[in-house]
Design a protein around this motif. Sequence first.
Motif, short mmCIF file in Angstrom:
data_model
loop_
_atom_site.label_atom_id
_atom_site.label_comp_id
_atom_site.label_asym_id
_atom_site.label_seq_id
_atom_site.Cartn_x
_atom_site.Cartn_y
_atom_site.Cartn_z
N ILE A 101 -13.00 2.86 3.89
CA ILE A 101 -11.84 3.04 3.01
C ILE A 101 -10.62 2.48 3.74
CG2 ILE A 101 -10.28 4.78 2.02
CD1 ILE A 101 -12.90 4.59 0.52
N VAL A 102 -9.75 1.75 3.02
CA VAL A 102 -8.52 1.26 3.64
C VAL A 102 -7.32 2.00 3.07
CG1 VAL A 102 -9.43 -1.00 4.25
CG2 VAL A 102 -8.35 -0.69 2.02
N THR A 103 -6.36 2.27 3.93
CA THR A 103 -5.16 3.02 3.52
C THR A 103 -3.92 2.49 4.23
OG1 THR A 103 -5.58 4.68 5.23
CG2 THR A 103 -6.40 5.17 3.01
N GLY A 104 -2.76 2.73 3.61
CA GLY A 104 -1.50 2.38 4.22
C GLY A 104 -0.46 3.42 3.92
N ASP A 105 -0.82 4.68 3.92
CA ASP A 105 -0.05 5.92 3.70
C ASP A 105 -0.88 6.95 2.94
OD1 ASP A 105 2.37 5.56 5.04
OD2 ASP A 105 3.33 4.61 3.31
#
Length: 254
Positions: A101-105
């Motif tokens: 999974i990719v996240t940025g907040d």
Amino acid sequence: MPPFLTAALPVPHGFFTREGGVSAGRFASLNCSLSGRDDADAVRENRRRAADALGLGPDRLVGLTQVHGVAVATLREAWPETDRPPADAMVTDRPGMLLGIVTGDCAPILFADADAGVVGAAHAGWRGAVAGVVEATIEAMEALGAARTRIAAAVGPCIAQESYEVGPDLRDALLAASPKGEAFLAPGRREARWQFDLPGYCLMRLREAGVASANWVGDDTLANEGKYFSHRRATLAGAGPIGHQLSAIALPER
């Protein structure tokens, strides 16, 4: 090897930072998002490094086209990089497959029922969390033989309450879902604004769903610029596109 955080999960997993990759500029350095404007070869090298750090090859790392919803994909074999299903969570009972999974907040959440041999990974922004992505992931794991009373879950680095100012749209949706949402709103610094506790809210949904354990590993993505990408930090600074950090989990190979 790129650094990563771990939690009390009984299977290989990692919450990676933005450090240890080859991307440059605003994407520096371990950007693992296949959907952004970074150089595709750099992203593939970053993902290879992350998979290697967890003892698996890059061909085992599988991702999604994340859409801020509640759809869950069940992985039986790796799908092509160019044909990732539109979903925000995935589950598998296949050893050696690395769910990424990719996240940025937003909050990455990793799940494991080691006894049943089932793992899951979810991307939980506020919309997905309120709509039920946590519960949908647990139900998909149960369909593969997991029991929620055995599932260990961990919420990874994400934007914390001190950094997360929200408006009436989020507050209204939160309270429409349940009055319990009020407990995760603190007074904001401006009129008609609130500070939202995203990791705390995810933990509440996990615990109310009946998992065996649920914890937040800590770290505020917005407040730690050298360590994490942050969509909101970039937006406030007018910085344009950014990278995303990876969180991943796998069943050990037999």
